[in-house]
Enzyme design. Structure first.
Site, PDB file in Angstrom:
ATOM      1  N   ASP A   1     -10.736  -6.000  11.442  1.00 54.23           N
ATOM      2  CA  ASP A   1     -10.807  -7.442  11.823  1.00 54.23           C
ATOM      3  C   ASP A   1     -11.881  -7.591  12.916  1.00 54.23           C
ATOM      4  OD1 ASP A   1      -9.465  -5.761  13.783  1.00 54.23           O
ATOM      5  OD2 ASP A   1      -7.921  -6.946  13.983  1.00 54.23           O
TER       6      ASP A   1
ATOM      7  N   ASP B   1       0.665  -1.295  -0.082  1.00 52.53           N
ATOM      8  CA  ASP B   1       0.025  -0.074  -0.030  1.00 52.53           C
ATOM      9  C   ASP B   1       0.714   1.341   0.059  1.00 52.53           C
ATOM     10  OD1 ASP B   1      -2.749  -0.330  -0.566  1.00 52.53           O
ATOM     11  OD2 ASP B   1      -3.163   0.324   1.737  1.00 52.53           O
TER      12      ASP B   1
END
Length: 727
Positions: A444, A137
C-alpha cells in the site's frame, strides 16, 4: 443571455491556518536549537570517543527524523462532502467493484469475512452497479461454503437495510448494538421492529450454518482446488442485490505469489473481465462498512470535475470497534489517521493505507499506457490475454462496460481462471508498473508513493460517522509482530532505489510530500537513538562520565529547551486533535517500546533480506478474538506481557539497566560525591525512561497475575543487564 447556475457543491476544503502557523514557527525555533546542540556535541572534549560518536550519531538521526515528521502539519486540512448534491439518477453514477481479501481461515474466521462481505453488499448504491469480490488466498472450502451461505442471507439482509435506512449495515455489529440507533426505530416504527426480529432469527440460523460448516469443513488443510478457482456466487441483476464473486488464485512454491499485492492484482484482472468497474473499493476482511453512504461520499471527490482528472484514490481512516478508551498499545494508530494524514492532504494527498480506499482503476493501469497503443505493445504491460486487453482499452477510453455479470459466459470463466494462474504475469509489467507493486511487503505504501511520483493525487475523507470499522491488535505480542512486519517493508523501500528523498525528488514530487514519505520509510531508524540513549548515558553515569552540560552552563538551556519543546509540542498536537494527556503519555510509551523492539527487528529483517540472508514473508495479524482475560486486561488499561521473549527481554533489560543507573547515580554520584550539576542530565534521562515504562517495572516486580512478566524473563534480562555493565 441567461447565465447557467453553478454546478452543485460536492465537497468543501477547510485549511487550518492557526495549526500551520504554530507548527512552522515551532519548527523554525526548534531547528535552531538542534543546530546549537549538534555544535556543542562537536566541540565538547569527550573522554570516550566511541561513546561520543554514538551519541552524536543518535542525536543527529533523532533530529533528522523529527524534522521529517514536523512537515506533516505544515498544511493540515479537513474536507466536507455533500453526497446529497450528487445527481439523483443512478444511471449517472459509475460502477464500483469491491475487493475483500482474506488469507488465513484460522486467523481470519469465516464469520468475520462474510460480515464484511454483507456490509459491502448493503452499501447505499445502485445494486446493479456494485460487484463484490472475495479473494481467498487460503483457498479454503470453508470460506467458499460460508460465502454461498452469505449470499442466501444477503437476499434478506440487503433489502431490509435499504427499506429502513439501516446505518450499521454489518449484521454482527447491528445486532451487537441493537437499540443504540434510536433514529432507525423511529423511522421504521412497529414494522421496522417486526422486520428486525424476523431478520435476526434468520441471522442466527445463518450463524448456525456457518458453525456447522467450520466444524465439518476443516480449516486451511482442506483446499478447494490445486489451480485457480472462480465462482459467481450470485448475480445481482436478477436478485436486485450486488453480485458476489469468489476468487482463489493459483499458488505454487516454484512461483512467487507476492502476498497481498499479488492477490489484489489477480482481483484487478478477474474483475476487469467480469464487471470492469472504473472505481474499486478495497477492504481487509475484518474492515466492514459502517456507513452505507461511503461510496457516495467518495464519488463527491471522484466526480468533482476540478479534481477528478488527477485524483487516484480517496482514503478513509481506519477506525476500530475493539479499541479501549485508554488504548494502551496505540492500536488505533491515532497519529497517522488523526494527525499525519490530514496534514498530507494539504499537500498532494495522504498515503495509501491498505484498506478503506476508493481507487480509480485507470490509475493502477499506469500513466504510460496510451489510447493508440496496439495489442503487441499492450501485451508487454498487461500479459497475453486478448479478452482482458479489450477491457483495458475500455477503461483507458472511458467507455461503458455494458455486459456486466449478467452476461458473463462460461468461456470467459475459463479466461478469468487463466488470468488467475501463477504464470500469467510472466513477461509482463504486473507488479512493476501495472497494478499494486511488488517491491515491498507494504504494497500500500509503495503503490501510493509511486502513484504520487507519477503525478496522481489523493484526498483524505474523514466524516464524523466512521465510514468503516474493523478490529485491531489488542495485545502486545500481535502489536509488535505487526509493527515488525510493517517496518521491515518500509526499510526495504528506504534501502532501495525508490528511497523517497531520492526517487521522489527525481520524479518532481513536491519536497514536503517527499519528506512525509521519507519519514515513514525511515521511521524504523528510531531504534538506533532509542537503544543508544537507553544505554550510553546510563553507563556513563555509572562511571561518573558527564555527557551533558552542567546545569550552570548556558548549553544546558539548549538541551532543556529541546526536551521541553518536544514534549509540549507533541502534547499540543494530541490535545488539538481530540486526544488527552493520557493519550499523549501512552503514545510516548508505545513509541519507546516499538523503537526498542519492532523498529529494531524490522530494520534487522530488512538488512538480512537486502543481503540475501532471509526471504520476504507475510503473516496475517490474528483477527480472531483474544483470550478473555487478555482482552479484559486490555480494556482495563493493564499491560499484558504474554509475548515472545524476543520482545520482552530487551524491554526488561533496558528498564533494569536504567533502574540500576538511576539508583546508583542519585545515591553514589549525586548525593555521596556531590556531582549534581554535571550529572543531572543523565539522571533525568534514566528517570524519564523509568517513568514512561512504569508498566514494565510494575509487571516485573509488583504483579503476579498471568499477564505479568515471568521470573525467567526477569532473570535472563538481569543477566543481559550485567553484561552491559561490563562495558
Amino acid at each position: 443571455m441567461e447565465t447557467l447556475p453553478p454546478p452543485p457543491l460536492l465537497q468543501k476544503l477547510k485549511v487550518h491556518k492557526l495549526s500551520s502557523i504554530i507548527t512552522k514557527t515551532h519548527t523554525f525555533i526548534h531547528s535552531i536549537a538542534i543546530l546549537f546542540m549538534l555544535y556543542y556535541r562537536l566541540i565538547i572534549n569527550f573522554k570516550c570517543i566511541p561513546y561520543w560518536f554514538l551519541l552524536f550519531l543518535s542525536e543527529f538521526v533523532l533530529s533528522s527524523l523529527w524534522l521529517l515528521n514536523s512537515v506533516h502539519l505544515f498544511s493540515p486540512v479537513t474536507r466536507t462532502t455533500f453526497p446529497e448534491n450528487l445527481v439523483d439518477d443512478n444511471n449517472e453514477l459509475p460502477e464500483i467493484d469491491v475487493f475483500v481479501c482474506t488469507a488465513d481461515p484460522v486467523k481470519e474466521p469465516a464469520t468475520v469475512v462474510v460480515n464484511t462481505v454483507l456490509s459491502a453488499m448493503a452499501v447505499d448504491y445502485d445494486p446493479e452497479k456494485v460487484t463484490v469480490y472475495l479473494s481467498d488466498d487460503g483457498c479454503c472450502i470453508t470460506t467458499l461454503c460460508a460465502l454461498r451461505e452469505a449470499w442466501r442471507f444477503g437476499e434478506v439482509w440487503v433489502p431490509f437495510c435499504r427499506e429502513f435506512g439501516v446505518k450499521k449495515i454489518c449484521p454482527e455489529a447491528f445486532y451487537r448494538t441493537v437499540g443504540d440507533d434510536d433514529d432507525e426505530e423511529i423511522k421504521g416504527g412497529n414494522e421496522y421492529l417486526q422486520q428486525r426480529e424476523n431478520v435476526q432469527k434468520k441471522y442466527e440460523e445463518f450463524k448456525e450454518r456457518l458453525k456447522k460448516i467450520q466444524e465439518n469443513g476443516g480449516t486451511k488443510d482442506t483446499m478447494v482446488h490445486f489451480g485457480p478457482y472462480i465462482e459467481i456466487i450470485g448475480c445481482g441483476a436478477k436478485d436486485k442485490i450486488p453480485s458476489l464473486v469468489y476468487v482463489s488464485r493459483e499458488k505454487k512454491p516454484s512461483h512467487p505469489h507476492h502476498f497481498k499485492a499479488g492477490a489484489l492484482n489477480v482481483l484487478l484482472r478477474v474483475s476487469g473481465m467480469i464487471s470492469n468497474s472504473p472505481y474499486i473499493l478495497m477492504l481487509d476482511c475484518d474492515m466492514h462498512l459502517n456507513d452505507p453512504s461511503s461510496a457516495r461520499q467518495a464519488m463527491c471527490f471522484h466526480l468533482d470535475p476540478k479534481m477528478s482528472p488527477s485524483l487516484a484514490f480517496v482514503q478513509f481512516p481506519q477506525r476500530f470497534h475493539n479499541v479501549s478508551k485508554n488504548d494502551i498499545y496505540d492500536s488505533a494508530l491515532r497519529a497517522c489517521f488523526v494527525v499525519k494524514w490530514p496534514g498530507m492532504d494539504g499537500l498532494i494527498g495522504p498515503m495509501l493505507s491498505g484498506t478503506c480506499f476508493y481507487m480509480k482503476r485507470k490509475a493502477l493501469y499506469g500513466t504510460d499506457i496510451h489510447k493508440d497503443m496496439d495489442l503487441r505493445e499492450l501485451k508487454k504491460y498487461f500479459g497475453s490475454s486478448n479478452e482482458f486487453l479489450s477491457t483495458v482499452i475500455t477503461s483507458i477510453n472511458h467507455t461503458q462496460n455494458d455486459a456486466g455479470v449478467k452476461e458473463f459466459a462460461d468461456d470467459k470463466i475459463q479466461e478469468a481462471k487463466f488470468l488467475a494462474s501463477c504464470t500469467y504475469e510472466q513477461d509482463s509489467q504486473w507488479g512493476e508498473e501495472i497494478g499494486f507493486l511488488y517491491h515491498s511487503v507494504v504494497e500500500d505504501y509503495f503503490t501510493g508513493f509511486i502513484l504520487h511520483c507519477k503525478g496522481w493525487k489523493s484526498v483524505f475523507c474523514n466524516p464524523s460517522r466512521p465510514a468503516f470499522l474493523g478490529s485491531t491488535t489488542t495485545n502486545l505480542n500481535d502489536t509488535l509482530v505487526q509493527g515488525t512486519r510493517w517496518n521491515s517493508g518500509l526499510m526495504e523501500v528506504l534501502f532501495s532505489r525508490f528511497c523517497p528523498l531520492v526517487y521522489g525528488l527525481k520524479s518532481r514530487m513536491p519536497l514536503l510530500e517527499c519528506m512525509c514519505y521519507a519519514y515513514l520509510a525511515a521511521q524504523p531508524l528510531y531504534c538506533f537513538p532509542a537503544w543508544v540513549l537507553a544505554i550510553i548515558p546510563q553507563l556513563c553515569l555509572l562511571n561518573g562520565i558527564p555527557i551533558y552540560p552542567k546545569v550552570s552552563s548556558p548549553w544546558f538551556a539548549v538541551y532543556s529547551f529541546l526536551f521541553v519543546s518536544t514534549l509540549s509540542k507533541y502534547l499540543w498536537d494530541v490535545v488539538n486533535t481530540g486526544g488527552t494527556t493520557r493519550t499523549w503519555w501512552n503514545e510516548w510509551r508505545v513509541w519507546m517500546i516499538k523503537s526498542i523492539t519492532a523498529y529494531f527487528y524490522g530494520t534487522l529483517d530488512a538488512i538480512l533480506k537486502l543481503y540475501g540472508f532471509r526471504k520476504a514473508s507475510f503473516l496475517p495479524t490474528n483477527k480472531a478474538v483474544d483470550d478473555e482475560q487478555q482482552s479484559m486486561r486490555y480494556q482495563m488499561g493493564i499491560y499484558d506481557f504474554q509475548a515472545s521473549k524476543m520482545f520482552i527481554v530487551p524491554l526488561v533489560t533496558i528498564v533494569i539497566l536504567n533502574m540500576i543507573s538511576f539508583v546508583w547515580g542519585v545515591t553514589g554520584k549525586v548525593i555521596y560525591e556531590g556531582r549534581f550539576s554535571e550529572l543531572f542530565g543523565q539522571v533525568l534521562v534514566a528517570f524519564f525512561i523509568l517513568m514512561v515504562n512504569y508498566p514494565i517495572l510494575e509487571g516485573m516486580i509488583f504483579r503476579t497475575d498471568k499477564g505479568s512478566i515471568p521470573i525467567s524473563v526477569t532473570l535472563l534480562s538481569m543477566l543481559f543487564s550485567f553484561g552491559l555493565l561490563l562495558f
